[in-house]
Design a protein around this motif. Sequence first.
Motif, PDB file in Angstrom:
ATOM      1  N   ASP A  89       0.824  -1.208   0.000  1.00 50.63           N
ATOM      2  CA  ASP A  89       0.000   0.000   0.000  1.00 50.63           C
ATOM      3  C   ASP A  89       0.859   1.259   0.000  1.00 50.63           C
ATOM      4  N   ARG A  90       1.969   1.216   0.743  1.00 41.79           N
ATOM      5  CA  ARG A  90       2.835   2.397   0.818  1.00 41.79           C
ATOM      6  C   ARG A  90       3.624   2.599  -0.468  1.00 41.79           C
ATOM      7  N   ASP A 134       3.004   1.316  -3.833  1.00 42.48           N
ATOM      8  CA  ASP A 134       2.219   1.569  -5.043  1.00 42.48           C
ATOM      9  C   ASP A 134       0.922   0.770  -4.950  1.00 42.48           C
ATOM     10  N   LEU A 135      -0.214   1.453  -5.046  1.00 40.28           N
ATOM     11  CA  LEU A 135      -1.510   0.782  -4.901  1.00 40.28           C
ATOM     12  C   LEU A 135      -1.807  -0.175  -6.039  1.00 40.28           C
ATOM     13  N   ASP A 136      -1.021  -0.101  -7.124  1.00 42.79           N
ATOM     14  CA  ASP A 136      -1.245  -1.010  -8.254  1.00 42.79           C
ATOM     15  C   ASP A 136      -0.595  -2.380  -8.064  1.00 42.79           C
ATOM     16  N   ARG A 160      -4.470  -5.444  -5.516  1.00 42.99           N
ATOM     17  CA  ARG A 160      -5.760  -4.771  -5.456  1.00 42.99           C
ATOM     18  C   ARG A 160      -6.591  -5.360  -4.328  1.00 42.99           C
ATOM     19  N   SER A 161      -7.146  -4.461  -3.522  1.00 42.47           N
ATOM     20  CA  SER A 161      -8.018  -4.886  -2.429  1.00 42.47           C
ATOM     21  C   SER A 161      -9.367  -5.321  -3.005  1.00 42.47           C
ATOM     22  N   ASP A 172     -12.483  -5.520   1.925  1.00 43.12           N
ATOM     23  CA  ASP A 172     -11.880  -4.933   3.106  1.00 43.12           C
ATOM     24  C   ASP A 172     -12.775  -5.233   4.309  1.00 43.12           C
ATOM     25  N   TYR A 189      -7.196  -9.997  -1.419  1.00 41.08           N
ATOM     26  CA  TYR A 189      -6.482  -9.263  -2.448  1.00 41.08           C
ATOM     27  C   TYR A 189      -6.312 -10.119  -3.697  1.00 41.08           C
TER      28      TYR A 189
END
Length: 244
Positions: free
Chosen positions: A200-201, A203-205, A208-209, A212, A221
């Motif tokens: 997450d810190r 790169d969000l790519d 993928r969540s 949640d 994920y």
Amino acid sequence: MAPGAAFEVYIESAFRHMGFRAQRISGSGDTDILVQWYDGNGSLRTAIVDGKSTASGRVTHNNVSDVAIDTHKEKRSAEYVAIIGPAFGGDTIKNMAKRKQWALITADELGQVVSSVEALGLRPADVGMLFEAPDGLSRLAGLIDTRQRELDILSLVISRLKTESETEEAVSARDVSLIERGSPLAPNIDELLDTFRLFDRLDLDIVRSIEDVQDPRYATYRIGDARSAAKRLRAIATSIERGL
């Protein structure tokens, strides 16, 4: 260059490559190399380094003057002392180093640290512990092993997500811990949660969540555009290095 001078230049270059401030001084009445860095609290730390190259390949107490080293340490207001040589022979120099709180480091050990810093991106604030006698070098080895394990777990999670993507399955940290419990790494749930937080810190790519939930152990994920994300991160790293 004479062997002793060449060895000092090697030591200076090694510390500079790792991000330290390093200056070869040498000459009568002063230290061989002055090394400085900022610790994790932002405080400036100073060490003096005495480089010893010998024809025998072994540094003994006869090659070292404790009076001279104490003088150099006081002159440079240094907190730490390291003696770097090809190898150390005899109990006398080891006992002297223990009594004086000197770090004895072989050239091979320094070379291995440089390689680990290059591979793992360790900071001078991390590597500076090698000056902390009597166990700084062993504690640094433990940190290196920990950082390497973190990277190995990261690779394992990416591999698992890629495998599960072939069946369109989303997986959680809990799922990965159960699937991989028999693997050589056998990551625990806390290590896996740290890995997903790192994604997450960075790169969000990367991943993928999908779902949640309140308990992060069961959040699911799927792999994202991880290859493209890796290229972006590599491009950023290259740009940073180009500016240094």
